[in-house]
Design an enzyme around this catalytic site. Structure first.
Site, PDB file in Angstrom:
ATOM      1  N   ASP A   1       0.840  -1.201   0.000  1.00 35.89           N
ATOM      2  CA  ASP A   1       0.000   0.000   0.000  1.00 35.89           C
ATOM      3  C   ASP A   1       0.877   1.254   0.000  1.00 35.89           C
ATOM      4  OD1 ASP A   1      -2.294   1.478   0.004  1.00 35.89           O
ATOM      5  OD2 ASP A   1      -2.677   1.266   2.150  1.00 35.89           O
TER       6      ASP A   1
ATOM      7  N   ASN B   1     -10.450  -3.248  -6.614  1.00 35.02           N
ATOM      8  CA  ASN B   1      -9.646  -2.335  -7.440  1.00 35.02           C
ATOM      9  C   ASN B   1     -10.218  -2.169  -8.852  1.00 35.02           C
ATOM     10  OD1 ASN B   1      -6.396  -3.320  -6.039  1.00 35.02           O
ATOM     11  ND2 ASN B   1      -7.759  -1.638  -5.450  1.00 35.02           N
TER      12      ASN B   1
HETATM   13  C1  FPP Z   1      -1.972   0.163  -3.348  1.00 34.17           C
HETATM   14  O1  FPP Z   1      -1.495   1.485  -3.420  1.00 34.17           O
HETATM   15  C2  FPP Z   1      -1.419  -0.625  -4.447  1.00 34.17           C
HETATM   16  C3  FPP Z   1      -2.155  -1.198  -5.437  1.00 34.17           C
HETATM   17  C4  FPP Z   1      -3.614  -1.075  -5.508  1.00 34.17           C
HETATM   18  C5  FPP Z   1      -1.548  -1.958  -6.527  1.00 34.17           C
HETATM   19  C6  FPP Z   1      -0.293  -2.699  -6.225  1.00 34.17           C
HETATM   20  C7  FPP Z   1       0.478  -2.808  -7.469  1.00 34.17           C
HETATM   21  C8  FPP Z   1       1.830  -2.749  -7.565  1.00 34.17           C
HETATM   22  C9  FPP Z   1       2.701  -2.710  -6.406  1.00 34.17           C
HETATM   23  C10 FPP Z   1       2.525  -2.709  -8.893  1.00 34.17           C
HETATM   24  C11 FPP Z   1       2.238  -3.813  -9.839  1.00 34.17           C
HETATM   25  C12 FPP Z   1       2.314  -5.180  -9.263  1.00 34.17           C
HETATM   26  C13 FPP Z   1       3.090  -6.176  -9.735  1.00 34.17           C
HETATM   27  C14 FPP Z   1       2.988  -7.528  -9.144  1.00 34.17           C
HETATM   28  C15 FPP Z   1       4.043  -5.982 -10.826  1.00 34.17           C
HETATM   29  P1  FPP Z   1      -2.550   2.669  -3.567  1.00 34.17           P
HETATM   30  O2  FPP Z   1      -2.665   2.980  -5.014  1.00 34.17           O
HETATM   31  O3  FPP Z   1      -3.835   2.297  -2.905  1.00 34.17           O
HETATM   32  O4  FPP Z   1      -1.809   3.794  -2.777  1.00 34.17           O
HETATM   33  P2  FPP Z   1      -2.487   4.984  -1.936  1.00 34.17           P
HETATM   34  O5  FPP Z   1      -3.287   4.343  -0.828  1.00 34.17           O
HETATM   35  O6  FPP Z   1      -1.320   5.754  -1.433  1.00 34.17           O
HETATM   36  O7  FPP Z   1      -3.347   5.758  -2.909  1.00 34.17           O
END
Ligand code: FPP
Length: 267
Positions: free
Chosen positions: A20, A68
């Protein structure tokens, strides 16, 4: 070659990570959210490499949740592109390091340009046995529990399961994760949030929880090691007393399959 000796104490067999903070990292650097996800993909690379070197048996990354899909379409598209790129770019490293790639979640919903390289790499890596890398994709813990319940109901209706026999082990055996992964011993969440957010709800019954303020794009090998050091110091009691646990072979072991004993091998 395992570098687990750098951790004093037992290693978790299965580590889960709720990655996250990509969006906040991007905002704090004046960048679009996509850049945060791209940097997050670099952290995935780093952490998979580190887990393999440290001798972790299984690593599950919460890469895309069932919820998501409701993000803005352009963000969903970007995350799918990143996944595809990851699968293509990391293919040789995954295979060369004996890593088996598996998934949990409703992967049928993924676009073909992700599913095709995903299925190809899962097939190519199926016989690897140095580490399991599990990507939770289009994954929701409640959704998985509902799916298991539906499968159990079908078995009962077909006369293959007596409802009187249903206990946690029987129920657990209907979960997609059941034969694929060892018990989740440690769950890490980055970005200072203290939530499970519909991740492995059933499977984390006895997982140790570790929260760090670090945003996922900043998460490095040293951060994983900090979590492992912290895990190694914890006393896991599984409902027993501290005195009882002290007579068991290891303080950090998950219960046996039948849930009656904590004396399984701790890895
Ligand atoms: C949460 O951060 C993260 C995600 C919803 C996606 C996770 C994806 C990756 C780490 C990259 C791609 C994955 C792979 C396996 C190559 P957020 O967007 O909710 O962050 P925030 O809470 O700060 O907005």
């Amino acid at each position: 070659m395992s570098e687990a000796a750098s951790i004093v104490g037992p290693l978790p067999r299965h580590v889960g990570i709720i990655m996250d903070g990509n969006g906040r990292w991007a905002r704090s650097h004046g960048l679009p959210r996509e850049e945060g996800h791209a940097k997050g993909a670099d952290s995935v690379r780093t952490v998979v490499r580190a887990a393999r070197k440290l001798g972790i048996q299984a690593l599950t990354l919460f890469a895309f949740s069932s919820q998501n899909w409701d993000r803005p379409p352009e963000e969903v598209f970007h995350l799918m592109q990143l996944l595809r790129r990851y699968l293509i770019q990391e293919r040789s490293e995954i295979l060369d390091n004996g890593i088996r790639l598996i998934t949990v979640g409703d992967t049928e919903r993924l676009p073909a340009y992700v599913r095709t390289p995903l299925v190809e790499l899962m097939t190519a890596s199926a016989n690897n046995d140095h580490m399991v890398l599990c990507l939770a994709l289009s994954y929701g813990g409640r959704e998985m529990i509902a799916k298991a319940a539906a499968a159990m109901c079908r078995a009962a209706v077909a006369g293959k399961l007596d409802p009187a026999d249903v206990d946690p082990d029987v129920f657990g055996s209907y979960l997609e994760s059941s034969n694929l992964l060892p018990p989740m011993d440690l769950l890490i969440r980055t970005s200072g949030e203290h939530r499970i957010s519909n991740f492995f709800l059933w499977e984390i019954a006895y997982a140790e929880l570790y929260f760090t303020e670090k945003l996922w794009p900043e998460f490095e090998r040293a951060d994983l090691e900090d979590a492992l050091h912290d895990f190694a110091k914890r006393e896991r009691r599984f409902g027993l007393t501290s005195d009882q646990v002290s007579t068991l072979p290891s303080r950090t072991l998950a219960p046996d399959e039948d849930g009656t004993s904590a004396a399984s091998t701790g890895g």
